[in-house]
Design a protein around this motif. Sequence first.
Motif, PDB file in Angstrom:
ATOM      1  N   ILE A 187       2.059   4.449   1.916  1.00  0.00           N
ATOM      2  CA  ILE A 187       1.373   5.031   0.749  1.00  0.00           C
ATOM      3  C   ILE A 187       2.148   6.221   0.192  1.00  0.00           C
ATOM      4  O   ILE A 187       2.280   6.383  -1.024  1.00  0.00           O
ATOM      5  N   VAL A 188       2.680   7.047   1.082  1.00  0.00           N
ATOM      6  CA  VAL A 188       3.379   8.257   0.637  1.00  0.00           C
ATOM      7  C   VAL A 188       4.864   8.014   0.389  1.00  0.00           C
ATOM      8  O   VAL A 188       5.553   8.893  -0.132  1.00  0.00           O
ATOM      9  N   SER A 189       5.358   6.826   0.742  1.00  0.00           N
ATOM     10  CA  SER A 189       6.769   6.525   0.535  1.00  0.00           C
ATOM     11  C   SER A 189       7.083   6.391  -0.951  1.00  0.00           C
ATOM     12  O   SER A 189       6.284   5.869  -1.731  1.00  0.00           O
ATOM     13  N   GLU A 190       8.263   6.832  -1.354  1.00  0.00           N
ATOM     14  CA  GLU A 190       8.677   6.750  -2.756  1.00  0.00           C
ATOM     15  C   GLU A 190       9.365   5.430  -3.081  1.00  0.00           C
ATOM     16  O   GLU A 190       9.520   5.086  -4.244  1.00  0.00           O
ATOM     17  N   GLY A 191       9.776   4.682  -2.070  1.00  0.00           N
ATOM     18  CA  GLY A 191      10.538   3.473  -2.335  1.00  0.00           C
ATOM     19  C   GLY A 191       9.954   2.203  -1.757  1.00  0.00           C
ATOM     20  O   GLY A 191      10.613   1.165  -1.733  1.00  0.00           O
ATOM     21  N   LYS A 192       8.681   2.245  -1.289  1.00  0.00           N
ATOM     22  CA  LYS A 192       8.047   1.052  -0.733  1.00  0.00           C
ATOM     23  C   LYS A 192       6.536   1.177  -0.861  1.00  0.00           C
ATOM     24  O   LYS A 192       5.965   2.220  -0.548  1.00  0.00           O
ATOM     25  N   GLN A 193       5.886   0.114  -1.323  1.00  0.00           N
ATOM     26  CA  GLN A 193       4.444   0.116  -1.505  1.00  0.00           C
ATOM     27  C   GLN A 193       3.744  -0.605  -0.350  1.00  0.00           C
ATOM     28  O   GLN A 193       4.326  -1.500   0.277  1.00  0.00           O
ATOM     29  N   PRO A 194       2.475  -0.257  -0.073  1.00  0.00           N
ATOM     30  CA  PRO A 194       1.759  -0.834   1.069  1.00  0.00           C
ATOM     31  C   PRO A 194       1.335  -2.285   0.843  1.00  0.00           C
ATOM     32  O   PRO A 194       1.127  -2.724  -0.284  1.00  0.00           O
ATOM     33  N   VAL A 195       1.216  -2.995   1.952  1.00  0.00           N
ATOM     34  CA  VAL A 195       0.715  -4.372   1.956  1.00  0.00           C
ATOM     35  C   VAL A 195      -0.215  -4.529   3.159  1.00  0.00           C
ATOM     36  O   VAL A 195       0.121  -4.097   4.259  1.00  0.00           O
ATOM     37  N   LEU A 196      -1.389  -5.143   2.940  1.00  0.00           N
ATOM     38  CA  LEU A 196      -2.341  -5.403   4.016  1.00  0.00           C
ATOM     39  C   LEU A 196      -2.757  -6.867   3.990  1.00  0.00           C
ATOM     40  O   LEU A 196      -2.813  -7.486   2.921  1.00  0.00           O
ATOM     41  N   THR A 197      -3.077  -7.408   5.145  1.00  0.00           N
ATOM     42  CA  THR A 197      -3.516  -8.800   5.222  1.00  0.00           C
ATOM     43  C   THR A 197      -4.948  -8.933   4.716  1.00  0.00           C
ATOM     44  O   THR A 197      -5.800  -8.080   4.977  1.00  0.00           O
ATOM     45  N   GLY A 198      -5.208 -10.017   4.006  1.00  0.00           N
ATOM     46  CA  GLY A 198      -6.555 -10.297   3.512  1.00  0.00           C
ATOM     47  C   GLY A 198      -7.335 -11.159   4.482  1.00  0.00           C
ATOM     48  O   GLY A 198      -6.768 -11.958   5.229  1.00  0.00           O
ATOM     49  N   ILE A 199      -8.653 -11.010   4.469  1.00  0.00           N
ATOM     50  CA  ILE A 199      -9.528 -11.795   5.345  1.00  0.00           C
ATOM     51  C   ILE A 199     -10.746 -12.254   4.549  1.00  0.00           C
ATOM     52  O   ILE A 199     -11.236 -11.530   3.672  1.00  0.00           O
ATOM     53  N   ARG A 200     -11.196 -13.469   4.822  1.00  0.00           N
ATOM     54  CA  ARG A 200     -12.362 -14.019   4.144  1.00  0.00           C
ATOM     55  C   ARG A 200     -13.340 -14.584   5.169  1.00  0.00           C
ATOM     56  O   ARG A 200     -12.939 -14.990   6.273  1.00  0.00           O
ATOM     57  N   LYS A 248       5.215 -14.970   3.295  1.00  0.00           N
ATOM     58  CA  LYS A 248       6.253 -15.250   4.289  1.00  0.00           C
ATOM     59  C   LYS A 248       7.565 -14.583   3.904  1.00  0.00           C
ATOM     60  O   LYS A 248       8.301 -14.081   4.762  1.00  0.00           O
ATOM     61  N   THR A 249       7.860 -14.552   2.604  1.00  0.00           N
ATOM     62  CA  THR A 249       9.070 -13.869   2.138  1.00  0.00           C
ATOM     63  C   THR A 249       9.002 -12.376   2.452  1.00  0.00           C
ATOM     64  O   THR A 249       9.996 -11.772   2.887  1.00  0.00           O
ATOM     65  N   TYR A 250       7.832 -11.791   2.250  1.00  0.00           N
ATOM     66  CA  TYR A 250       7.645 -10.361   2.539  1.00  0.00           C
ATOM     67  C   TYR A 250       7.923 -10.056   4.011  1.00  0.00           C
ATOM     68  O   TYR A 250       8.634  -9.096   4.336  1.00  0.00           O
ATOM     69  N   THR A 251       7.374 -10.865   4.927  1.00  0.00           N
ATOM     70  CA  THR A 251       7.566 -10.585   6.352  1.00  0.00           C
ATOM     71  C   THR A 251       9.020 -10.771   6.773  1.00  0.00           C
ATOM     72  O   THR A 251       9.515 -10.056   7.651  1.00  0.00           O
ATOM     73  N   VAL A 252       9.730 -11.705   6.138  1.00  0.00           N
ATOM     74  CA  VAL A 252      11.149 -11.910   6.466  1.00  0.00           C
ATOM     75  C   VAL A 252      11.973 -10.707   6.016  1.00  0.00           C
ATOM     76  O   VAL A 252      12.768 -10.150   6.775  1.00  0.00           O
ATOM     77  N   ILE A 253      11.788 -10.289   4.775  1.00  0.00           N
ATOM     78  CA  ILE A 253      12.592  -9.202   4.213  1.00  0.00           C
ATOM     79  C   ILE A 253      12.325  -7.880   4.918  1.00  0.00           C
ATOM     80  O   ILE A 253      13.240  -7.066   5.108  1.00  0.00           O
ATOM     81  N   GLN A 342       8.174  -9.622  -8.695  1.00  0.00           N
ATOM     82  CA  GLN A 342       8.692  -8.756  -9.761  1.00  0.00           C
ATOM     83  C   GLN A 342       7.948  -8.997 -11.070  1.00  0.00           C
ATOM     84  O   GLN A 342       7.672  -8.064 -11.824  1.00  0.00           O
ATOM     85  N   LYS A 343       7.603 -10.242 -11.339  1.00  0.00           N
ATOM     86  CA  LYS A 343       6.953 -10.590 -12.600  1.00  0.00           C
ATOM     87  C   LYS A 343       5.456 -10.309 -12.584  1.00  0.00           C
ATOM     88  O   LYS A 343       4.904  -9.797 -13.569  1.00  0.00           O
ATOM     89  N   ASN A 344       4.782 -10.621 -11.485  1.00  0.00           N
ATOM     90  CA  ASN A 344       3.324 -10.542 -11.442  1.00  0.00           C
ATOM     91  C   ASN A 344       2.801  -9.201 -10.908  1.00  0.00           C
ATOM     92  O   ASN A 344       2.049  -8.505 -11.589  1.00  0.00           O
ATOM     93  N   GLU A 345       3.196  -8.836  -9.698  1.00  0.00           N
ATOM     94  CA  GLU A 345       2.687  -7.597  -9.106  1.00  0.00           C
ATOM     95  C   GLU A 345       3.420  -6.360  -9.633  1.00  0.00           C
ATOM     96  O   GLU A 345       2.850  -5.285  -9.762  1.00  0.00           O
ATOM     97  N   LYS A 346       4.727  -6.495  -9.875  1.00  0.00           N
ATOM     98  CA  LYS A 346       5.547  -5.439 -10.486  1.00  0.00           C
ATOM     99  C   LYS A 346       5.612  -4.158  -9.663  1.00  0.00           C
ATOM    100  O   LYS A 346       5.813  -3.069 -10.193  1.00  0.00           O
ATOM    101  N   VAL A 347       5.436  -4.268  -8.355  1.00  0.00           N
ATOM    102  CA  VAL A 347       5.577  -3.109  -7.468  1.00  0.00           C
ATOM    103  C   VAL A 347       6.486  -3.492  -6.306  1.00  0.00           C
ATOM    104  O   VAL A 347       6.485  -4.640  -5.847  1.00  0.00           O
ATOM    105  N   ASP A 348       7.243  -2.532  -5.829  1.00  0.00           N
ATOM    106  CA  ASP A 348       8.238  -2.766  -4.789  1.00  0.00           C
ATOM    107  C   ASP A 348       7.582  -2.718  -3.410  1.00  0.00           C
ATOM    108  O   ASP A 348       7.367  -1.652  -2.844  1.00  0.00           O
ATOM    109  N   ILE A 349       7.266  -3.888  -2.877  1.00  0.00           N
ATOM    110  CA  ILE A 349       6.682  -3.963  -1.537  1.00  0.00           C
ATOM    111  C   ILE A 349       7.742  -4.201  -0.472  1.00  0.00           C
ATOM    112  O   ILE A 349       7.448  -4.126   0.726  1.00  0.00           O
ATOM    113  N   PHE A 350       8.970  -4.476  -0.888  1.00  0.00           N
ATOM    114  CA  PHE A 350      10.026  -4.852   0.052  1.00  0.00           C
ATOM    115  C   PHE A 350      10.832  -3.666   0.583  1.00  0.00           C
ATOM    116  O   PHE A 350      11.583  -3.800   1.542  1.00  0.00           O
ATOM    117  N   GLY A 351      10.705  -2.519  -0.059  1.00  0.00           N
ATOM    118  CA  GLY A 351      11.491  -1.360   0.362  1.00  0.00           C
ATOM    119  C   GLY A 351      12.859  -1.314  -0.269  1.00  0.00           C
ATOM    120  O   GLY A 351      13.777  -0.668   0.247  1.00  0.00           O
TER     121      GLY A 351
END
Length: 403
Positions: A187-200, A248-253, A342-351
């Motif tokens: 959250i406080v990082s300037e070059g990476k945004q947070p990601v959390l797993t969803g549950i239903r 899956k791409t996120y976890t690999v990168i 890049q097109k849809n979320e437009k935030v850097d989750i990969f660092g």
Amino acid sequence: MKRSYTMFIILIVFLLFTTGCWNRRELNELAITLAIGLDRTKDGQYLVTAQVVNPGELATGKGGGGSGGSPTIIYQAKGETVFEAIRKMTKESPRKIYPSHLRALVIGESLAKKGIGKPLDLLSRDWELRSDFYIVVAKGMKAAEILKVPTSLEKIPANQIFDTLKVSATAWSATSFESLDELIADIVSEGKQPVLTGIRADIKGDEETSLSKQNVEMIDPPARLRFNGLAVFNDDKLVGWLNEKQSKTYTVITNKEKSTVVNISCPKGGKAVYEVKKSSTKIKGKIKNGKPEIDLNIRVEGNLGEVECHIDLTKPETIEKLEKIYEIESKKFFMNSIKQVQKNEKVDIFGFGEAIHRADPEAWKKLKKDWDKHFENLPVNIEVQGEIRNIGTVGNSFLEKIK
């Protein structure tokens, strides 16, 4: 004699300060809480749900086993702050809510969209709370609805959430477990945004039956908890969801992939399955012609887990062909997923921003102010190196003998 008397006085004084325990907690005074749910009400208050262990129903051994009641109890309260709501629970709970053994924190989607920073402050500040619990987002529903679902294999739903997420993140890689410390760091990082797993909570048929004890008595429970996608945040606010390929791409990168399986094409048609056993990604940032750019070097080792095509595995060139096919198809897979984010979320989750910062701190000072805009059009160069270590306990598939 005088010296012995002096030592005796010193010992007495020392014992006066060491006897007893000023902050002791008696088990019969505590409501052991293994899961907490956070929601936002229409009037702007916090709705806090606590899943508390019912110790009498978890007793084992001679004379134990409980009376057949629920192994957990739900307590809820509203408040202008999370702390206030938790203390209000004592109006109906005979014991003080004690979250020191927390396993899961579930955040409702509506609260996640408005921001999770403020409610997380209490959890990061509370000295009674360890930070090794997992945090998930209730996708399309309230956190309270998740915590009310009875579970079968694990008597305590909080344990099922914790264990299932850990197993899934280790074996499938489309999910990711995140601790409190990791979430706050992102959250406080300037070059990476947070990601959390969803549950239903998938509920079929009558809701009253599904959320009762009957749910765990059925061979095919009508109500199940299921992890579904990754929630993308911009700072502390939920802005979108990743599908399974993007997850899956996120976890690999981000080097969170432990193991997974990938379907690949055979040279002459059909499918084979590549079981990833080891994955490592190096992210290198650079400034090229005054603009940021990213190089990804992904190295993967694994086994051939399944063969549904006619190929001769006894030939080394066959293995090389399969490795090449995996590299080509994986590169396309990763590239498409990155472009979609890049097109849809437009935030850097990969660092990627962190990589640019490491490569050129001076350039980063200019880029970080509007990094999200740079991220949308950021060139990403991908190199994938895949290696098949093992083909299993047999050589060619028996399918070779079927015409």
